[in-house]
Structures are given as structure tokens and as C-alpha cells.
Scaffold this motif. Structure first.
Motif, PDB file in Angstrom:
ATOM      1  N   LEU A 110      21.570  -7.265  -8.821  1.00 59.50           N
ATOM      2  CA  LEU A 110      21.486  -8.791  -7.826  1.00 59.50           C
ATOM      3  C   LEU A 110      20.083  -8.784  -6.741  1.00 59.50           C
ATOM      4  CD1 LEU A 110      22.685 -10.774  -5.293  1.00 59.50           C
ATOM      5  CD2 LEU A 110      22.830  -8.601  -4.024  1.00 59.50           C
ATOM      6  N   ALA A 111      19.399  -7.638  -7.113  1.00 53.81           N
ATOM      7  CA  ALA A 111      17.194  -7.747  -7.026  1.00 53.81           C
ATOM      8  C   ALA A 111      17.247  -8.569  -8.098  1.00 53.81           C
ATOM      9  CB  ALA A 111      17.107  -6.113  -6.477  1.00 53.81           C
ATOM     10  N   ILE A 112      17.397  -8.342  -9.622  1.00 50.93           N
ATOM     11  CA  ILE A 112      17.103  -8.752 -10.351  1.00 50.93           C
ATOM     12  C   ILE A 112      17.705 -10.340 -10.395  1.00 50.93           C
ATOM     13  CG2 ILE A 112      17.114  -9.054 -13.073  1.00 50.93           C
ATOM     14  CD1 ILE A 112      18.101  -5.962 -13.386  1.00 50.93           C
ATOM     15  N   LYS A 113      18.701 -10.562  -9.956  1.00 54.67           N
ATOM     16  CA  LYS A 113      19.079 -12.280 -10.331  1.00 54.67           C
ATOM     17  C   LYS A 113      18.808 -12.805  -9.066  1.00 54.67           C
ATOM     18  CE  LYS A 113      23.633 -14.102 -11.069  1.00 54.67           C
ATOM     19  NZ  LYS A 113      24.845 -14.288 -11.099  1.00 54.67           N
ATOM     20  N   GLU A 114      18.724 -12.610  -8.066  1.00 53.50           N
ATOM     21  CA  GLU A 114      17.623 -12.741  -6.940  1.00 53.50           C
ATOM     22  C   GLU A 114      16.169 -13.264  -6.929  1.00 53.50           C
ATOM     23  OE1 GLU A 114      19.647 -14.982  -4.373  1.00 53.50           O
ATOM     24  OE2 GLU A 114      21.572 -14.330  -5.617  1.00 53.50           O
ATOM     25  N   ARG A 115      15.888 -11.624  -7.699  1.00 55.65           N
ATOM     26  CA  ARG A 115      14.727 -11.780  -7.781  1.00 55.65           C
ATOM     27  C   ARG A 115      13.736 -11.198  -6.814  1.00 55.65           C
ATOM     28  NH1 ARG A 115      12.001 -17.213 -11.233  1.00 55.65           N
ATOM     29  NH2 ARG A 115      10.097 -15.685 -11.131  1.00 55.65           N
ATOM     30  N   LEU A 116      14.166  -9.954  -6.213  1.00 56.49           N
ATOM     31  CA  LEU A 116      13.936  -9.516  -4.813  1.00 56.49           C
ATOM     32  C   LEU A 116      13.133  -8.828  -5.063  1.00 56.49           C
ATOM     33  CD1 LEU A 116      17.726  -8.695  -3.366  1.00 56.49           C
ATOM     34  CD2 LEU A 116      16.009 -10.825  -2.858  1.00 56.49           C
ATOM     35  N   GLU A 117      12.358  -8.145  -6.465  1.00 55.22           N
ATOM     36  CA  GLU A 117      11.669  -7.666  -6.452  1.00 55.22           C
ATOM     37  C   GLU A 117      11.290  -7.046  -7.735  1.00 55.22           C
ATOM     38  OE1 GLU A 117      12.006  -3.392  -4.835  1.00 55.22           O
ATOM     39  OE2 GLU A 117      14.643  -3.513  -5.130  1.00 55.22           O
ATOM     40  N   LYS A 118      10.143  -6.554  -8.199  1.00 57.90           N
ATOM     41  CA  LYS A 118       9.981  -6.034  -9.317  1.00 57.90           C
ATOM     42  C   LYS A 118      10.288  -4.938 -10.260  1.00 57.90           C
ATOM     43  CE  LYS A 118       5.476  -8.340  -9.613  1.00 57.90           C
ATOM     44  NZ  LYS A 118       4.338  -8.197 -10.057  1.00 57.90           N
ATOM     45  N   VAL A 119      11.364  -4.836 -10.241  1.00 56.37           N
ATOM     46  CA  VAL A 119      12.849  -4.092 -10.800  1.00 56.37           C
ATOM     47  C   VAL A 119      13.155  -4.638 -12.071  1.00 56.37           C
ATOM     48  CG1 VAL A 119      14.743  -5.603  -9.747  1.00 56.37           C
ATOM     49  CG2 VAL A 119      14.864  -2.889 -10.036  1.00 56.37           C
TER      50      VAL A 119
ATOM     51  N   PHE B 109      10.714   5.782 -10.868  1.00 56.10           N
ATOM     52  CA  PHE B 109      12.047   5.967 -10.655  1.00 56.10           C
ATOM     53  C   PHE B 109      12.815   5.852  -9.497  1.00 56.10           C
ATOM     54  CE2 PHE B 109      11.650   7.472 -14.872  1.00 56.10           C
ATOM     55  CZ  PHE B 109      12.114   6.687 -15.981  1.00 56.10           C
ATOM     56  N   GLN B 110      14.073   4.907  -9.539  1.00 59.26           N
ATOM     57  CA  GLN B 110      14.790   5.209  -8.063  1.00 59.26           C
ATOM     58  C   GLN B 110      16.182   4.374  -8.061  1.00 59.26           C
ATOM     59  OE1 GLN B 110      13.255   1.202  -5.960  1.00 59.26           O
ATOM     60  NE2 GLN B 110      12.016   1.780  -4.762  1.00 59.26           N
ATOM     61  N   ILE B 111      16.736   5.593  -7.505  1.00 63.37           N
ATOM     62  CA  ILE B 111      18.454   4.911  -8.157  1.00 63.37           C
ATOM     63  C   ILE B 111      18.619   4.319  -7.392  1.00 63.37           C
ATOM     64  CG2 ILE B 111      18.554   7.338  -5.759  1.00 63.37           C
ATOM     65  CD1 ILE B 111      21.068   8.475  -7.493  1.00 63.37           C
ATOM     66  N   SER B 112      19.788   3.859  -7.450  1.00 62.35           N
ATOM     67  CA  SER B 112      20.434   2.615  -7.289  1.00 62.35           C
ATOM     68  C   SER B 112      22.060   2.481  -7.711  1.00 62.35           C
ATOM     69  CB  SER B 112      19.340   0.795  -7.407  1.00 62.35           C
ATOM     70  OG  SER B 112      20.095   0.058  -6.936  1.00 62.35           O
ATOM     71  N   PRO B 113      22.725   2.059  -6.587  1.00 63.71           N
ATOM     72  CA  PRO B 113      23.984   1.075  -7.943  1.00 63.71           C
ATOM     73  C   PRO B 113      23.751   0.415  -8.709  1.00 63.71           C
ATOM     74  CG  PRO B 113      24.647   1.249  -5.288  1.00 63.71           C
ATOM     75  CD  PRO B 113      22.532   1.914  -5.800  1.00 63.71           C
ATOM     76  N   THR B 114      25.079   0.028  -9.777  1.00 65.11           N
ATOM     77  CA  THR B 114      24.142  -1.212 -10.630  1.00 65.11           C
ATOM     78  C   THR B 114      23.934  -2.380 -10.384  1.00 65.11           C
ATOM     79  OG1 THR B 114      25.583  -0.005 -12.703  1.00 65.11           O
ATOM     80  CG2 THR B 114      25.000  -2.248 -12.890  1.00 65.11           C
TER      81      THR B 114
END
Length: 259
Positions: free
Chosen positions: A77-86, A67-72
């Protein structure tokens, strides 16, 4: 010798494949009771309706996770840009999000979305629908950056408030207020007259009315005749996460929901 090298190479590829499948995925959340509750003493995520369900799903799926706390907005953006497995394991599904994300099957259903307004504010008495309320430009809503409220409400907000959650540069501050506050803070903003209304699932607003004296004293719930379907929550995941992993999550959801 050649046979040995081929065998070694094949073994390396197999190990890499297995490692890739077992790599940890990151589950992004916000401090958002009653779904995710952070212990005020330890500052750790320790409770919440979704937190408990998600832990059961991930245990059943046998997938390493954190679990990681993160602003929506940052998570999207991380999902859209495929920055990591999130994954955002608490998302509402929309056609726009489906274009760049994997979605699980639904695993949790909210109560109907309702308004939170001030008890003293009689301007809402003549309205019974979200459509009519959002047409009245003298009534200013406040909403959270990055939040979606389902296809119908998103469509109404786009039409009547020119608001699309992914296009913050186009926000008309005379029609809608957008904030990084968490839902409790947003409800307090309504209580303090910083905005006229907001909207969340009934169960979420009820939690804060019960647990926050200021909100309880000033804010009331208004139901909406055009909100007839409750929204479900899904795992919304980066396409960096394999389809096989998504199948494991879906199978685990089915098993957990059967128990």
C-alpha cells in the motif's frame, strides 16, 4: 546584487537536489527465515540469505537506507500510494505490481515452488500439478496476506480459487484460507489440520522442516509438474524513489553478483 541572489538560489537548488538523491530509503521486511532472521535475544534483524545480499548491494550502491519490519500488505500500500521512499527488497515481479512500482533487476533466485502437505494425507497422491490440486475444492490451501507466487500460480489461484492477493474482500473462505501468520506459522497450521496445504519455495520449506520439530514430524514436500521455473527476487520500490537511485541499485546488484 541580482547576480548574488541568483547564485545563492542556484546553490540552494543544487543542495536540495543532492539532498533528495541522498535521502534515506526504507527497506521493508518480515521475520521470514531463511531470508530474514531476527535474533530472538536482541530482537534485531541480524541474519538471513537476503539480508546479507541486500546489505552488500546497498553498500555498493552507497545509498542511505534503513530496514523496517512491516506487513507485506502495508508495504505494498505504501508503494502503491507513494506514501514514502520504501522498497520491498524481496518481491516477486508481476505485471500488476509493475504498474505502480519500480523494479530492480533480479538479484536472487529461489528454488522451485512446492507444496507442503501432511505425510498422512493420501488425497494428494492422484494429483501431480498445481492446476489439478487447486481444482479439488475439498482441499483447502492456506496463504499469506499480500504474498504473490509469480504469474503462473497467481493465475491458477484466480481461476480455481477465485483468489487475487490484492482483493481480500472477495476471498471465498470455503475455497482458501488467508492469514497474517508468517510462513512458519502457516506450515504449523497445515500440520495442525487447520488447512490442507500451502506453497512456498523449496528452500524456505526445507529450512522450517529442519528447524521445527512439529513441522518435520508431520509435514512433507510435494513437487509439482507444472511448476517448471523458479522465481527470482527483486527490489520492488515506490515511484517516489528516483530512476537514478534505481540505476545505482541495479549497477550494485551486477557488481555484487559478479563477486
Amino acid at each position: 546584487m541580482i547576480r548574488f541572489l541568483l547564485f545563492t538560489l542556484f546553490g540552494i537548488l543544487i543542495n536540495k537536489s543532492l539532498f533528495a538523491e541522498s535521502e534515506k530509503i526504507y527497506l521493508h521486511y518480515q521475520d521470514r527465515p531463511p531470508y530474514f532472521i531476527i535474533n530472538k535475544t536482541s530482537k534485531k534483524l541480524e541474519g538471513g540469505e537476503l539480508f546479507i545480499l541486500i546489505k552488500k548491494v546497498m553498500k555498493e550502491a552507497e545509498i542511505p537506507y534503513e530496514f523496517q519490519i512491516s506487513p507485506t500488505s502495508r508495504s505494498i500500500l505504501a508503494i502503491k500510494e507513494r506514501l514514502e521512499k520504501v522498497c520491498i527488497p524481496s518481491a516477486y515481479i508481476t505485471k500488476d505490481r509493475q504498474e505502480f512500482s519500480h523494479f530492480s533487476i533480479p538479484y536472487y533466485k529461489d528454488k522451485l515452488t512446492v507444496l507442503a502437505i501432511r505425510k498422512e494425507d493420501k488425497r494428494f497422491d492422484k494429483y501431480s500439478t498445481f492446476e489439478d490440486i487447486t481444482r479439488d475444492q475439498s482441499l483447502i490451501p492456506i496463504t499469506k496476506i499480500g504474498y504473490s507466487f509469480g504469474e503462473y500460480m497467481n493465475k491458477v489461484l484466480a481461476k480455481n480459487k477465485n483468489y487475487i492477493s490484492t482483493e481480500l474482500e472477495k476471498v471465498d473462505k470455503n475455497k482458501i484460507k488467508v492469514t497474517s501468520l508468517e510462513p512458519e506459522g502457516i506450515l504449523e497450521s497445515v500440520a495442525h489440520k487447520d488447512a490442507d496445504y500451502t506453497y512456498f519455495a523449496l528452500n524456505e520449506i526445507q529450512f522450517h522442516i529442519k528447524n521445527n520439530k512439529k513441522i518435520r514430524q508431520v509435514v512433507k514436500i510435494k513437487t509439482l509438474k507444472d511448476i517448471v521455473d523458479a522465481e527470482s527476487r527483486y527490489f520492488m520500490c515506490s515511484k517516489e524513489i528516483s530512476e537514478n537511485t534505481m540505476k545505482k541499485i541495479n549497477a550494485a546488484i551486477k557488481k555484487v553478483n559478479e563477486k
